[in-house]
Design a protein around this motif. Structure first.
Motif, PDB file in Angstrom:
ATOM      1  N   GLY A   1       0.651  -1.130   0.178  1.00 20.19           N
ATOM      2  CA  GLY A   1      -0.133  -0.163  -0.220  1.00 20.19           C
ATOM      3  C   GLY A   1       0.919   1.091   0.247  1.00 20.19           C
ATOM      4  N   LEU A   2       1.932   1.344   0.779  1.00 17.43           N
ATOM      5  CA  LEU A   2       2.926   2.441   0.877  1.00 17.43           C
ATOM      6  C   LEU A   2       3.444   2.592  -0.461  1.00 17.43           C
ATOM      7  N   VAL A   3       3.972   1.679  -1.217  1.00 15.31           N
ATOM      8  CA  VAL A   3       4.559   1.762  -2.383  1.00 15.31           C
ATOM      9  C   VAL A   3       3.651   2.423  -3.415  1.00 15.31           C
ATOM     10  N   VAL A   4       2.343   1.819  -3.459  1.00 15.73           N
ATOM     11  CA  VAL A   4       1.440   2.312  -4.568  1.00 15.73           C
ATOM     12  C   VAL A   4       0.965   3.651  -4.124  1.00 15.73           C
ATOM     13  N   LEU A   5       1.148   4.107  -2.862  1.00 13.35           N
ATOM     14  CA  LEU A   5       0.623   5.561  -2.447  1.00 13.35           C
ATOM     15  C   LEU A   5       1.980   6.540  -2.846  1.00 13.35           C
ATOM     16  N   VAL A   6       3.018   5.984  -2.689  1.00 15.54           N
ATOM     17  CA  VAL A   6       4.213   6.893  -3.015  1.00 15.54           C
ATOM     18  C   VAL A   6       4.239   6.995  -4.580  1.00 15.54           C
ATOM     19  N   LEU A   7       3.984   6.133  -5.314  1.00 14.50           N
ATOM     20  CA  LEU A   7       3.787   5.987  -6.904  1.00 14.50           C
ATOM     21  C   LEU A   7       3.049   6.941  -7.156  1.00 14.50           C
ATOM     22  N   VAL A   8       1.764   6.973  -6.689  1.00 10.20           N
ATOM     23  CA  VAL A   8       0.720   7.652  -7.181  1.00 10.20           C
ATOM     24  C   VAL A   8       0.978   9.409  -6.843  1.00 10.20           C
ATOM     25  N   ALA A   9       1.444   9.602  -5.586  1.00  9.61           N
ATOM     26  CA  ALA A   9       1.741  10.833  -5.117  1.00  9.61           C
ATOM     27  C   ALA A   9       2.815  11.382  -6.334  1.00  9.61           C
TER      28      ALA A   9
END
Length: 287
Positions: free
Chosen positions: A27-35
């Motif tokens: 989840g953190l990886v996805v959020l960082v990529l989206v941000a």
């Protein structure tokens, strides 16, 4: 015989423990990529989000237009990147606004007995309305602008946080160190910030992740219904609303922004679940 002292290992930080959980790390990886994609939109997007090309309208995904084009020939991939900036910034502003209002209401209701009943009834009355209906009513009254959407959604989600803060404050205010601070004449604002608010930071952090996810969904819903942010500003919700008219012949217009909402909200829920498991003492024992 000399005593042998083993070096004490430092307690791993919250981020380290969160990353050690596969679901939370994903989840953190996805959020960082989206941000990062949202922040770098001006450099990543191959076209301007408002650039029209009627000759290329409703084109399927190609190398020239990775996610195809919409009904006005605008590049869907470019609009999605800029829409991410709008949707994420609005949702983050909702988290900040609702946190401020919810923390103030929760602390006042939980710490001051005379304010508990009126503030609790106010919170209960606000939570009696369905979230989306209350948000629509507030936006209709205030006007369809980004600031008003933040205020409306902030008012909608503030009671949830207020109830969590109140419940924790009711317990903390009776603890010995709070009673001792009162007896020593420590000012009430100092007690609220130093002794109460610091001890309710964990549930506030967890609730913030869930409010973030709900705010993304709510903003998309308001934009989809046409009562949210102006259609001139690209958001995931407005893109889905436009694509609804062309579901049969150009499904990609709403498929890609819809997938972005699902992935982002799922990532936030995974992170929120991980934080809840790590910060809740009852659940942390089983980890």
């Amino acid at each position: 015989m000399a005593a042998i002292s083993a070096p004490m290992q430092a307690e791993p930080g919250l981020l380290s423990r969160l990353v050690s959980r596969p679901t939370s790390a994903a989840g953190l990886v996805v959020l960082v990529l989206v941000a990062l994609a949202a922040l770098a939109a001006p450099w990543i997007a191959p076209y301007a989000p408002t650039k029209l090309s009627v000759a290329h309208r409703l084109e399927p995904p190609t190398l020239q237009h990775l996610f195809g084009t919409d009904d006005l020939g605008r590049d869907v991939f470019s609009r999605m990147l800029y829409a991410a900036r709008t949707s994420l910034s609005v949702a983050f502003a909702v988290v900040v606004f609702s946190s401020i209002v919810g923390i103030v209401l929760g602390l006042m209701a939980g710490f001051f007995k005379k304010l508990d009943t009126p503030l609790s009834r106010l919170v209960d009355a606000m939570m009696a309305f369905p979230d989306i209906l209350l948000a629509i009513a507030l936006v209709a009254a205030l006007g369809p602008t980004a600031v008003n959407v933040v205020v409306a959604l902030g008012i909608v989600y503030a009671p949830r946080l207020a109830r969590v803060v109140r419940a924790s404050t009711l317990v903390i205010r009776e603890l010995p160190y709070v009673e001792a601070a009162r007896a020593l004449g420590v000012p009430t604002p100092v007690i609220l910030v130093r002794h109460v608010l610091r001890n309710v930071a964990s549930p506030i952090l967890v609730q913030g992740t869930f409010i973030f996810a709900n705010a993304i969904l709510a903003e998309a819903g308001l934009s989809f219904l046409g009562v949210g942010i102006s259609p001139d500003i690209p958001t995931w919700g407005t893109m889905i609303a436009v694509g609804r008219q062309y579901m049969d012949q150009a499904g990609w217009i709403m498929m890609f922004p819809g997938a972005a909402i699902v992935v982002t909200v799922l990532a936030l829920q995974l992170v929120g679940d991980g934080l809840r498991d790590l910060l809740d003492p009852r659940l942390a024992k089983d980890i």
